[in-house]
Enzyme design. Structure first.
Site, PDB file in Angstrom:
ATOM      1  CD  GLU B  65      -1.762  -2.477   1.260  1.00  0.00           C
ATOM      2  OE1 GLU B  65      -0.647  -2.779   1.607  1.00  0.00           O
ATOM      3  OE2 GLU B  65      -2.584  -3.453   0.919  1.00  0.00           O
ATOM      4  CG  HIS B 134     -10.831  -6.162   6.159  1.00  0.00           C
ATOM      5  ND1 HIS B 134     -10.126  -6.872   7.257  1.00  0.00           N
ATOM      6  CD2 HIS B 134     -10.053  -6.601   4.989  1.00  0.00           C
ATOM      7  CE1 HIS B 134      -9.074  -7.412   6.479  1.00  0.00           C
ATOM      8  NE2 HIS B 134      -9.248  -7.267   5.207  1.00  0.00           N
TER       9      HIS B 134
END
Ligand SMILES: Cc1ncc(C[n+]2csc(CCOP(=O)(O)OP(=O)(O)O)c2C)c(N)n1
Lengths: 314, 331
Positions: B65, B134
């Protein structure tokens, strides 16, 4: 092929300018405060200047902020550099910058510094990716210190850059220190170039005190990059002469730490005529002294600059 | 096909992808990078892009990321318009330095006023059992850190219109798609110039009694609550903010100055969430217009449990919004 003497003279000139800036900033910080810390680059000038000399004007440089040899090497004048160090409107950032530099000039391919170290790896891959898409033949170079080779972004970036054969050069300045910590206390190898093996890219070790050696290695890496052969990791072995920051008492350092130090200016001077060396050194000193005086006379930025550049057009 | 007033019913994520594809057709500087984007994207937003635009412009990467956003920052400085889909906003914390220091500050700290276009897709919110790592709604971070724009499309048409606006924006945009809306359908204008301007909210339901400010996943629940409240004679005006940076203060203040009551509803945690800032600014700007305190209906300050029923118990329900509406009218 013997290296061009004009190029040697030019590298010597740029290294002398960088050294003169070091000395003037050092002197300045002894009597006055600057904003932030100056991270002296004395002893490491051959790396930034030698590597920059091997790049084209439009190649992208993303540097780490020790000293100013990279900016000078890539074409920045002493004025904008000193302007930021002293927080004056004449600085490259208009005076927002400070001792942790954010000098940039996109017309010179000087893309800037990320002071959260290790942040320029992916940025350099971004410009390299753009070059690959545009087929513009430009090379991107990410400069970093040995201590910064442990950042996760080093790996994340090179995994992809090597896979995609991006026109990217990693150039490590290994001065064996991160602040006061010895590299080998926190790293399994003394040679950062070893990491190249895992990515299947060349890992080249060069004498970082010799601008010509750095120049030649970078030229070769740039040629590989332009030919679509992908990234190279160059490790320049060098020496940090001063403390981590100007004024650092360096209690962590052995008394004889500099016993084997070779001044990169002296190393390059061996390839030059004595009178040329003296002339160039004197001219560099005069240039920097004049820029320093102009900087002292320049005003600090108006507070309205606080909101400038936050959004495009602002 | 520029001026085309045809509509088509499609998935929210497909609308996002349509906006992206349309802009890619006219702007060769746009490229897409992310995990799985070359095969259509984890949630279908990038479906068909690799076939149409090729693997040079629609690029898969590994789990990285920080690299994804960092390379976007570097590419945007040299004039590209990267689109990064991190799949879950939660993972943006791994790229925190790249989002907030590099994208948000590079132009500012180097003092060079160049356009920096980049769209970082950061889907937020619960999606039914995705768990505490998440499901976060962390869009407030883009409000706190300067230099970015932040959009939160609440329906398929906005998903397209805000994507197109983000791609034409010369500043980095955090595009918070809403996980729970990903597979909902809506009417989407096919006009290739359909844009939802960044910084403009919209009144989804007019009302005279109170102003309810919301966005993203809570727009539909708020509209449902407003219907119930209307049956009780309480007319709540529902404003979908659509952008959190910049906020549409003209619209917000016009409404609050008329209704004299304000509530903020969001899925994000209550403490130091977007509602805290919005409420603070309303009282700074319109304190003497207010009849009552400003109320917040927001997510509970806990990690989101994975169990579906517990997950729902942590975010505002229609009933809670109705209760807040009744409460504000009783004050
Ligand atoms: C992400 C991050 N961590 C820590 C620091 C603090 N810091 C500034 S310079 C420095 C040492 C860096 O060592 P190295 O990369 O070897 O470069 P050198 O200082 O030797 O030039 C550290 C730790 C920082 N600026 N950014």
């Amino acid at each position: 092929m013997p290296i061009d003497t004009t190029l040697i003279g030019d590298m010597y000139r740029r290294m002398s300018i960088a050294r003169a800036i070091e000395q003037i900033v050092e002197k300045h910080t002894r009597k006055a405060r600057i904003s932030g810390w100056w991270h002296p680059g004395e002893g490491q000038e051959a790396v930034g200047v030698g590597a920059s000399a091997a790049l084209n004007g439009e190649d992208y440089l993303w540097y780490q902020g020790r000293g100013c040899a990279w900016a000078i090497g890539k074409g920045m004048q002493p004025g904008p550099i000193l302007g930021d160090v002293l927080g004056k409107v004449s600085g490259a950032t208009g005076g927002k910058g400070g001792g942790v530099p954010h000098w940039a000039d996109y017309s010179l391919g000087i893309m800037g510094e990320g002071a959260t170290l290790g942040s320029v790896y992916p940025l350099a891959a971004g410009s390299a990716f753009a070059s690959k898409l545009r087929k513009d033949g430009r090379v991107s170079l990410a400069n970093f210190g040995d201590g910064t080779a442990s950042r996760g972004t080093f790996h994340e970036t090179m995994v992809h850059a090597a896979t995609w054969k991006l026109p990217l050069i990693y150039l490590c300045e290994n001065n064996e220190l991160l602040v006061g910590t010895k590299l080998t206390d926190v790293c399994p190898t003394a040679d950062i170039a070893d990491f190249a093996k895992g990515y299947g890219i060349p890992g080249i070790i060069v004498d970082g005190q010799d601008a010509v050696a750095v120049y030649e290695a970078t030229l070769e890496a740039a040629a590989r990059a332009r030919a679509g052969e992908g990234p190279t990791l160059i490790e320049a072995k060098t020496t940090r002469v001063q403390g981590h920051y100007a004024g650092d008492p360096q209690n962590y350092r052995a008394k004889d730490a500099l016993a084997n130090y070779r001044d990169p200016l002296a190393v390059l001077a061996e390839r030059m005529a004595v009178d040329e060396v003296e002339t160039i050194a004197a001219e560099a000193l005069a240039l920097v002294q004049a820029a320093y005086e102009e900087t002292l006379a320049a005003p600090p930025p108006d507070h309205s600059i606080i909101f400038k550049d936050l959004y495009y057009g602002q | 096909m520029a001026n085309n007033d045809k509509m088509e019913t499609m998935l929210y994520n497909a609308a996002m992808g349509l906006g992206l594809a349309e802009e890619m057709r006219t702007n060769p500087d746009i490229f897409v990078l992310g995990q799985g984007v070359a095969s259509g994207g984890w949630f279908g937003a990038e479906k068909g892009l690799a076939d149409e635009f090729g693997s040079d412009r629609v690029v898969d990467c590994g789990i990285c990321e920080a690299f994804e956003v960092g390379m976007a920052a570097g590419a945007s400085v040299v004039g590209m318009t990267p689109v990064i889909n991190l799949g879950f906003a939660d993972f943006s914390l791994i790229a925190g330095d790249e989002i907030y220091h590099k994208l948000g500050k590079w132009r500012y700290m180097h003092g060079l006023n160049v356009p920096m276009s980049a769209v970082i897709i950061l889907p937020v919110g619960v999606m039914g059992g995705a768990g505490p790592e998440h499901s976060n709604s962390i869009e407030v971070l883009g409000m706190h850190f300067p230099g970015l724009k932040v959009v939160v499309p609440s329906n398929a048409a906005d998903a397209k219109g805000l994507m197109k606006a983000a791609l034409r924006e010369p500043n980095p945009v955090l595009y918070h798609s809403i996980q729970t809306l990903s597979f909902t359908r809506g009417e989407v204008p096919l006009d290739s110039d359909y844009i939802v301007e960044i910084g403009k909210g919209i009144v989804r339901r007019p009302g005279r009694d109170a102003t309810l400010l919301t966005y993203g996943s809570m727009v539909n629940r708020s509209l449902e609550a407003a219907t119930t409240l209307a049956n009780e004679g309480i007319e709540v005006e529902i404003i979908d903010l659509r952008s959190l940076v910049p906020l549409d203060w003209e619209l917000i203040l016009e409404s609050v100055n008329r209704t004299h009551r304000a509530l903020v509803v969001h899925e994000a945690n209550k403490t130091a969430g977007p509602g805290a800032e919005i409420a603070a600014q309303i009282q700074e700007r319109a304190f003497y217009e207010l009849e009552t305190p400003i109320l917040r209906v927001a997510g509970k300050d806990v990690p989101l449990p994975q169990q579906n029923d517990l997950e729902q118990a942590c975010i505002p329900s229609v009933d809670e919004i109705v209760a807040a509406g009744r409460h504000i009218m009783s004050l």
